[in-house]
Design a protein around this motif. Structure first.
Motif, PDB file in Angstrom:
ATOM      1  N   THR A   1     -12.790 -18.806  -0.719  1.00 28.08           N
ATOM      2  CA  THR A   1     -12.508 -19.983  -1.834  1.00 28.08           C
ATOM      3  C   THR A   1     -11.050 -20.337  -1.579  1.00 28.08           C
ATOM      4  N   SER A   2     -10.290 -19.609  -0.504  1.00 24.43           N
ATOM      5  CA  SER A   2      -8.945 -20.377  -0.254  1.00 24.43           C
ATOM      6  C   SER A   2      -9.188 -21.850   0.214  1.00 24.43           C
ATOM      7  N   ASP A   3     -10.474 -22.083   0.615  1.00 21.57           N
ATOM      8  CA  ASP A   3     -10.793 -23.447   1.309  1.00 21.57           C
ATOM      9  C   ASP A   3     -10.762 -24.630  -0.027  1.00 21.57           C
ATOM     10  N   LEU A   4     -10.804 -23.969  -1.128  1.00 26.81           N
ATOM     11  CA  LEU A   4     -11.002 -25.034  -2.107  1.00 26.81           C
ATOM     12  C   LEU A   4      -9.615 -25.722  -2.228  1.00 26.81           C
ATOM     13  N   LEU A   5      -8.488 -24.929  -1.911  1.00 25.58           N
ATOM     14  CA  LEU A   5      -7.269 -25.839  -1.794  1.00 25.58           C
ATOM     15  C   LEU A   5      -6.976 -26.840  -0.531  1.00 25.58           C
ATOM     16  N   ASN A   6      -7.555 -26.631   0.420  1.00 21.07           N
ATOM     17  CA  ASN A   6      -7.616 -27.283   1.343  1.00 21.07           C
ATOM     18  C   ASN A   6      -8.448 -28.621   1.439  1.00 21.07           C
ATOM     19  N   ASP A   7      -9.701 -28.593   0.854  1.00 20.70           N
ATOM     20  CA  ASP A   7     -10.764 -29.307   0.676  1.00 20.70           C
ATOM     21  C   ASP A   7     -10.396 -30.225  -0.378  1.00 20.70           C
ATOM     22  N   ASN A   8      -9.698 -30.010  -1.487  1.00 20.79           N
ATOM     23  CA  ASN A   8      -9.809 -30.844  -2.578  1.00 20.79           C
ATOM     24  C   ASN A   8      -8.248 -31.009  -3.212  1.00 20.79           C
ATOM     25  N   GLU A   9      -7.778 -32.118  -3.198  1.00 25.00           N
ATOM     26  CA  GLU A   9      -6.482 -32.370  -3.958  1.00 25.00           C
ATOM     27  C   GLU A   9      -6.256 -32.166  -5.201  1.00 25.00           C
ATOM     28  N   ASP A  10      -7.376 -32.163  -5.760  1.00 23.90           N
ATOM     29  CA  ASP A  10      -7.614 -32.072  -7.596  1.00 23.90           C
ATOM     30  C   ASP A  10      -7.178 -30.581  -7.837  1.00 23.90           C
ATOM     31  N   ILE A  11      -7.586 -29.617  -6.785  1.00 26.70           N
ATOM     32  CA  ILE A  11      -7.504 -28.261  -7.140  1.00 26.70           C
ATOM     33  C   ILE A  11      -6.112 -27.797  -6.420  1.00 26.70           C
ATOM     34  N   VAL A  12      -5.040 -27.069  -7.335  1.00 24.04           N
ATOM     35  CA  VAL A  12      -3.787 -26.723  -6.944  1.00 24.04           C
ATOM     36  C   VAL A  12      -3.818 -25.239  -6.814  1.00 24.04           C
TER      37      VAL A  12
END
Length: 144
Positions: A101-112
């Motif tokens: 789930t840490s990839d959410l931060l890498n893959d999407n600039e809308d998630i901080v």
């Protein structure tokens, strides 16, 4: 290995697209806009799968059932109503099989930020939960 005896829910601090949002970033379950013009997608669940894929392509999620676990309808504020009347938000239950789930931060600039929380920990992330239409519905859905 946290809270193995309880269900954990993934929430993300995501940029809000509605101009009427109180804050620029809010804690929510992961969400994405659905392209209803895509004729290749015929079922609601396929839209949910595509939405998660658009947020993080490396997550392998098992969706529990084909029907949404719940939905909420929003009426937009007056300043947005000239473009659209409102929106419907559908919730699907899913279980993470594989992926970071840490990839959410890498893959999407809308998630901080993101967090895995129990139902009782929502108040630690959401301010004024009693007056938040989204979370008042979501909490009822989680109780089912």
């Amino acid at each position: 290995d946290r809270c193995l005896s309880q269900r954990l829910y993934l929430i993300v601090k995501q940029k809000q697209t509605a101009k009427s949002a109180k804050e620029e970033f809010c804690w929510r379950f992961p969400e994405a806009l659905v392209n209803l013009e895509n004729k290749a997608i015929k079922r609601m669940r396929e839209h949910a799968e595509a939405s998660v894929g658009s947020l993080c392509s490396d997550l392998d999620v098992y969706y529990v059932g084909n029907a949404p676990a719940g939905f909420v309808n929003y009426e937009y504020k007056d300043e947005v109503k000239d473009k659209a009347y409102g929106a419907s938000l559908f919730f699907y239950r899913g279980q993470l099989l594989e992926g970071e789930t840490s990839d959410l931060l890498n893959d999407n600039e809308d998630i901080v930020d993101f967090a895995w929380i129990t139902e009782n920990e929502i108040e630690n992330y959401v301010q004024d939960i009693e007056n938040d239409e989204y979370w008042s519905f979501a909490r009822k859905m989680l109780e089912k």
